[in-house]
Design a protein around this motif. Structure first.
Motif, mmCIF file in Angstrom:
data_model
loop_
_atom_site.group_PDB
_atom_site.id
_atom_site.type_symbol
_atom_site.label_atom_id
_atom_site.label_comp_id
_atom_site.label_asym_id
_atom_site.label_seq_id
_atom_site.Cartn_x
_atom_site.Cartn_y
_atom_site.Cartn_z
ATOM 1 N N LEU A 21 30.886 -11.224 5.125
ATOM 2 C CA LEU A 21 32.173 -10.925 5.749
ATOM 3 C C LEU A 21 33.058 -10.132 4.786
ATOM 4 O O LEU A 21 33.737 -9.182 5.186
ATOM 5 N N ALA A 22 33.026 -10.501 3.527
ATOM 6 C CA ALA A 22 33.803 -9.779 2.515
ATOM 7 C C ALA A 22 33.362 -8.322 2.446
ATOM 8 O O ALA A 22 34.197 -7.416 2.325
ATOM 9 N N GLU A 23 32.065 -8.096 2.541
ATOM 10 C CA GLU A 23 31.549 -6.728 2.509
ATOM 11 C C GLU A 23 32.056 -5.930 3.717
ATOM 12 O O GLU A 23 32.479 -4.784 3.588
ATOM 13 N N VAL A 24 32.026 -6.544 4.889
ATOM 14 C CA VAL A 24 32.505 -5.884 6.107
ATOM 15 C C VAL A 24 33.991 -5.543 5.988
ATOM 16 O O VAL A 24 34.424 -4.452 6.365
ATOM 17 N N LEU A 25 34.760 -6.475 5.466
ATOM 18 C CA LEU A 25 36.208 -6.291 5.359
ATOM 19 C C LEU A 25 36.618 -5.510 4.109
ATOM 20 O O LEU A 25 37.800 -5.230 3.908
ATOM 21 N N GLU A 26 35.619 -5.209 3.261
ATOM 22 C CA GLU A 26 35.849 -4.464 2.023
ATOM 23 C C GLU A 26 36.857 -5.162 1.116
ATOM 24 O O GLU A 26 37.829 -4.562 0.650
ATOM 25 N N ILE A 27 36.599 -6.461 0.896
ATOM 26 C CA ILE A 27 37.464 -7.256 0.020
ATOM 27 C C ILE A 27 36.599 -8.052 -0.953
ATOM 28 O O ILE A 27 35.380 -8.139 -0.795
ATOM 29 N N ALA A 38 34.576 -4.292 12.592
ATOM 30 C CA ALA A 38 34.375 -5.535 11.847
ATOM 31 C C ALA A 38 33.870 -6.641 12.767
ATOM 32 O O ALA A 38 33.008 -7.442 12.376
ATOM 33 N N ILE A 39 34.361 -6.673 13.996
ATOM 34 C CA ILE A 39 33.929 -7.688 14.958
ATOM 35 C C ILE A 39 32.450 -7.503 15.305
ATOM 36 O O ILE A 39 31.667 -8.458 15.276
ATOM 37 N N VAL A 40 32.054 -6.274 15.586
ATOM 38 C CA VAL A 40 30.649 -5.992 15.905
ATOM 39 C C VAL A 40 29.761 -6.328 14.707
ATOM 40 O O VAL A 40 28.690 -6.931 14.863
ATOM 41 N N SER A 41 30.203 -5.965 13.518
ATOM 42 C CA SER A 41 29.434 -6.272 12.307
ATOM 43 C C SER A 41 29.324 -7.772 12.093
ATOM 44 O O SER A 41 28.260 -8.276 11.690
ATOM 45 N N THR A 42 30.385 -8.500 12.392
ATOM 46 C CA THR A 42 30.380 -9.959 12.236
ATOM 47 C C THR A 42 29.414 -10.602 13.225
ATOM 48 O O THR A 42 28.706 -11.556 12.880
ATOM 49 N N ILE A 43 29.342 -10.075 14.430
ATOM 50 C CA ILE A 43 28.378 -10.578 15.414
ATOM 51 C C ILE A 43 26.964 -10.442 14.857
ATOM 52 O O ILE A 43 26.159 -11.376 14.933
ATOM 53 N N ALA A 44 26.665 -9.294 14.266
ATOM 54 C CA ALA A 44 25.337 -9.060 13.687
ATOM 55 C C ALA A 44 25.061 -9.994 12.509
ATOM 56 O O ALA A 44 23.957 -10.542 12.385
ATOM 57 N N ILE A 45 26.053 -10.192 11.663
ATOM 58 C CA ILE A 45 25.900 -11.086 10.506
ATOM 59 C C ILE A 45 25.624 -12.517 10.958
ATOM 60 O O ILE A 45 24.723 -13.184 10.450
ATOM 61 N N VAL A 46 26.406 -12.991 11.913
ATOM 62 C CA VAL A 46 26.237 -14.359 12.409
ATOM 63 C C VAL A 46 24.866 -14.528 13.052
ATOM 64 O O VAL A 46 24.187 -15.542 12.846
ATOM 65 N N ASP A 47 24.426 -13.528 13.782
ATOM 66 C CA ASP A 47 23.099 -13.578 14.403
ATOM 67 C C ASP A 47 22.017 -13.670 13.334
ATOM 68 O O ASP A 47 21.086 -14.466 13.444
ATOM 69 N N ILE A 73 22.310 -14.671 10.059
ATOM 70 C CA ILE A 73 22.384 -15.857 9.200
ATOM 71 C C ILE A 73 22.180 -17.158 9.975
ATOM 72 O O ILE A 73 21.467 -18.054 9.529
ATOM 73 N N PHE A 74 22.829 -17.273 11.143
ATOM 74 C CA PHE A 74 22.839 -18.542 11.866
ATOM 75 C C PHE A 74 21.960 -18.539 13.119
ATOM 76 O O PHE A 74 21.829 -19.567 13.779
ATOM 77 N N ASN A 75 21.431 -17.366 13.483
ATOM 78 C CA ASN A 75 20.565 -17.230 14.659
ATOM 79 C C ASN A 75 21.272 -17.638 15.954
ATOM 80 O O ASN A 75 20.693 -18.266 16.822
ATOM 81 N N VAL A 76 22.568 -17.296 16.043
ATOM 82 C CA VAL A 76 23.347 -17.498 17.268
ATOM 83 C C VAL A 76 24.120 -16.213 17.565
ATOM 84 O O VAL A 76 24.423 -15.439 16.668
ATOM 85 N N THR A 77 24.424 -16.004 18.835
ATOM 86 C CA THR A 77 25.165 -14.816 19.248
ATOM 87 C C THR A 77 26.573 -15.224 19.668
ATOM 88 O O THR A 77 26.737 -16.105 20.507
ATOM 89 N N LEU A 78 27.552 -14.568 19.067
ATOM 90 C CA LEU A 78 28.942 -14.846 19.406
ATOM 91 C C LEU A 78 29.445 -13.832 20.431
ATOM 92 O O LEU A 78 29.018 -12.685 20.438
ATOM 93 N N ASP A 79 30.377 -14.268 21.250
ATOM 94 C CA ASP A 79 31.015 -13.404 22.229
ATOM 95 C C ASP A 79 32.068 -12.548 21.520
ATOM 96 O O ASP A 79 32.921 -13.073 20.807
ATOM 97 N N GLY A 80 31.999 -11.246 21.728
ATOM 98 C CA GLY A 80 32.912 -10.328 21.058
ATOM 99 C C GLY A 80 34.369 -10.568 21.387
ATOM 100 O O GLY A 80 35.234 -10.489 20.512
#
Length: 73
Positions: A8-14, A34-43, A45-52
């Protein structure tokens, strides 16, 4: 959550050290990309899909964590 925070830090550049449950997303680059990237990261790492749209309503990192836990249940 350590891997998630780092990604998440990488996506947000912090600095990864600044990412934690109480971090306000609006204070950083929390946009549609960032939201789309976070969906991919969560998928990945956690193998779940979040609603955008639900993710877009998150105000803090803890809100994202709650969505992840709900999706895992």
């Amino acid at each position: 959550m350590e891997n998630f925070y780092a990604e998440l830090a990488e996506v947000l550049e912090i600095d990864p050290a600044t990412v934690g449950p109480d971090m306000a997303l609006a204070e950083h680059n929390w946009d549609s990309l960032a939201i789309v990237s976070t969906i991919a990261i969560v998928d990945e790492i956690f193998n779940v899909t979040l609603d955008g749209s639900a993710l877009g309503k998150c105000e803090k990192v803890s809100d994202i964590e709650a969505l992840i836990e709900k999706a895992k249940a």
